[in-house]
Design a protein around this motif. Structure first.
Motif, PDB file in Angstrom:
ATOM      1  N   MET A   1       7.142  -8.678  -8.465  1.00  0.00           N
ATOM      2  CA  MET A   1       6.295  -7.574  -8.067  1.00  0.00           C
ATOM      3  C   MET A   1       5.335  -8.043  -6.983  1.00  0.00           C
ATOM      4  SD  MET A   1       3.216  -5.423  -9.843  1.00  0.00           S
ATOM      5  CE  MET A   1       3.682  -5.399 -11.466  1.00  0.00           C
ATOM      6  N   SER A   2       5.100  -7.194  -6.019  1.00  0.00           N
ATOM      7  CA  SER A   2       4.149  -7.514  -4.966  1.00  0.00           C
ATOM      8  C   SER A   2       2.735  -7.242  -5.466  1.00  0.00           C
ATOM      9  CB  SER A   2       4.436  -6.650  -3.731  1.00  0.00           C
ATOM     10  OG  SER A   2       3.392  -6.786  -2.805  1.00  0.00           O
ATOM     11  N   LYS A   3       1.885  -8.254  -5.369  1.00  0.00           N
ATOM     12  CA  LYS A   3       0.501  -8.074  -5.801  1.00  0.00           C
ATOM     13  C   LYS A   3      -0.268  -7.240  -4.784  1.00  0.00           C
ATOM     14  CE  LYS A   3       0.423 -12.237  -8.508  1.00  0.00           C
ATOM     15  NZ  LYS A   3       0.053 -13.608  -8.615  1.00  0.00           N
ATOM     16  N   LYS A   4       0.127  -7.373  -3.525  1.00  0.00           N
ATOM     17  CA  LYS A   4      -0.563  -6.643  -2.470  1.00  0.00           C
ATOM     18  C   LYS A   4      -0.237  -5.150  -2.520  1.00  0.00           C
ATOM     19  CE  LYS A   4      -1.463  -6.855   2.471  1.00  0.00           C
ATOM     20  NZ  LYS A   4      -1.112  -7.487   3.734  1.00  0.00           N
ATOM     21  N   TYR A   5       1.025  -4.829  -2.762  1.00  0.00           N
ATOM     22  CA  TYR A   5       1.476  -3.437  -2.813  1.00  0.00           C
ATOM     23  C   TYR A   5       2.294  -3.226  -4.084  1.00  0.00           C
ATOM     24  CZ  TYR A   5       0.414  -3.686   2.187  1.00  0.00           C
ATOM     25  OH  TYR A   5      -0.193  -3.870   3.387  1.00  0.00           O
ATOM     26  N   PRO A   6       1.638  -3.011  -5.221  1.00  0.00           N
ATOM     27  CA  PRO A   6       2.408  -2.800  -6.452  1.00  0.00           C
ATOM     28  C   PRO A   6       3.233  -1.511  -6.359  1.00  0.00           C
ATOM     29  CG  PRO A   6       0.088  -2.345  -6.816  1.00  0.00           C
ATOM     30  CD  PRO A   6       0.204  -2.906  -5.429  1.00  0.00           C
ATOM     31  N   TRP A  19      11.590  -1.276  -3.788  1.00  0.00           N
ATOM     32  CA  TRP A  19      10.192  -1.297  -3.330  1.00  0.00           C
ATOM     33  C   TRP A  19       9.731  -2.740  -3.141  1.00  0.00           C
ATOM     34  CZ3 TRP A  19       6.166   2.055  -2.111  1.00  0.00           C
ATOM     35  CH2 TRP A  19       4.898   1.481  -2.083  1.00  0.00           C
ATOM     36  N   ASN A  20       9.909  -3.544  -4.188  1.00  0.00           N
ATOM     37  CA  ASN A  20       9.435  -4.925  -4.144  1.00  0.00           C
ATOM     38  C   ASN A  20      10.128  -5.741  -3.063  1.00  0.00           C
ATOM     39  OD1 ASN A  20       7.446  -4.716  -6.141  1.00  0.00           O
ATOM     40  ND2 ASN A  20       8.977  -4.909  -7.742  1.00  0.00           N
ATOM     41  N   ASP A  21      11.414  -5.502  -2.859  1.00  0.00           N
ATOM     42  CA  ASP A  21      12.148  -6.209  -1.813  1.00  0.00           C
ATOM     43  C   ASP A  21      11.565  -5.892  -0.433  1.00  0.00           C
ATOM     44  OD1 ASP A  21      14.370  -7.804  -0.725  1.00  0.00           O
ATOM     45  OD2 ASP A  21      15.141  -5.866  -0.026  1.00  0.00           O
ATOM     46  N   VAL A  22      11.287  -4.631  -0.190  1.00  0.00           N
ATOM     47  CA  VAL A  22      10.774  -4.217   1.130  1.00  0.00           C
ATOM     48  C   VAL A  22       9.356  -4.733   1.353  1.00  0.00           C
ATOM     49  CG1 VAL A  22      10.111  -2.230   2.553  1.00  0.00           C
ATOM     50  CG2 VAL A  22      12.297  -2.217   1.332  1.00  0.00           C
ATOM     51  N   VAL A  23       8.465  -4.541   0.384  1.00  0.00           N
ATOM     52  CA  VAL A  23       7.071  -4.952   0.611  1.00  0.00           C
ATOM     53  C   VAL A  23       6.927  -6.469   0.628  1.00  0.00           C
ATOM     54  CG1 VAL A  23       6.090  -2.796  -0.267  1.00  0.00           C
ATOM     55  CG2 VAL A  23       6.360  -4.749  -1.812  1.00  0.00           C
ATOM     56  N   LEU A  28       3.729  -3.286   5.716  1.00  0.00           N
ATOM     57  CA  LEU A  28       3.820  -1.870   6.048  1.00  0.00           C
ATOM     58  C   LEU A  28       2.436  -1.240   6.129  1.00  0.00           C
ATOM     59  CD1 LEU A  28       6.738  -0.800   3.666  1.00  0.00           C
ATOM     60  CD2 LEU A  28       6.880  -1.482   6.064  1.00  0.00           C
ATOM     61  N   ARG A  29       2.315  -0.268   7.025  1.00  0.00           N
ATOM     62  CA  ARG A  29       1.090   0.516   7.123  1.00  0.00           C
ATOM     63  C   ARG A  29       1.049   1.501   5.949  1.00  0.00           C
ATOM     64  NH1 ARG A  29       3.497   1.652  12.277  1.00  0.00           N
ATOM     65  NH2 ARG A  29       3.710   3.746  11.431  1.00  0.00           N
ATOM     66  N   PRO A  30      -0.122   2.092   5.674  1.00  0.00           N
ATOM     67  CA  PRO A  30      -0.215   3.053   4.569  1.00  0.00           C
ATOM     68  C   PRO A  30       0.767   4.225   4.694  1.00  0.00           C
ATOM     69  CG  PRO A  30      -2.407   2.386   5.235  1.00  0.00           C
ATOM     70  CD  PRO A  30      -1.442   1.779   6.234  1.00  0.00           C
ATOM     71  N   ASP A  31       0.971   4.733   5.910  1.00  0.00           N
ATOM     72  CA  ASP A  31       1.914   5.839   6.068  1.00  0.00           C
ATOM     73  C   ASP A  31       3.345   5.382   5.792  1.00  0.00           C
ATOM     74  OD1 ASP A  31       1.506   4.369   8.563  1.00  0.00           O
ATOM     75  OD2 ASP A  31       2.858   5.827   9.501  1.00  0.00           O
TER      76      ASP A  31
END
Length: 126
Positions: A1-6, A19-23, A28-31
């Motif tokens: 799991m990404s801690k920055k972007y759960p 999700w976890n693979d991409v982040v 990534l920006r918020p949008d």
């Protein structure tokens, strides 16, 4: 799991893994995170519809007793199109190009340059 972007709550195991693979691989920006969330949710919708189709089969009985295509077929097609558009809008490099994405960027730039040279050489330049 990404801690920055759960991963957003409620995603399936498969969508959560995407999700976890991409982040993990790209910032990534918020949008873009919102687009990724929508893409993951589309994955879950498609999987749910495919389960229905696997249980019911591709054909069903229409209102007049006729054999018709299962409504889930059209829904799956539409959701796949939405998913493809969402993923395309993220503009992530192809997996074959590697996590850095530089190979894909150079490849695209080289292809555009070659097409431009061809157009100039053959009188098709705009």
């Amino acid at each position: 799991m990404s801690k920055k972007y759960p991963a957003p709550a409620g995603l399936s195991k498969k969508a959560n893994a995407r999700w976890n693979d991409v982040v993990k691989r790209w910032d990534l920006r918020p949008d873009e995170l919102r687009v990724l969330e929508d893409a993951c949710r589309e994955m879950d919708i498609i999987d749910s519809l495919q389960k229905v189709l696997a249980e019911d089969g591709p054909l069903t009985t229409g209102s007049m007793g006729q054999v018709v295509a299962h409504p889930a077929l059209g829904e799956i097609r539409q959701h796949r199109s939405v998913l493809a558009g969402l993923l395309r809008s993220l503009k992530l490099p192809d997996d074959a190009a590697g996590a850095g994405g530089e190979a894909e960027g150079r490849s695209s730039a080289a292809r555009k340059a070659a097409q431009s040279r061809w157009a100039v050489h053959h009188g098709a330049a705009a």
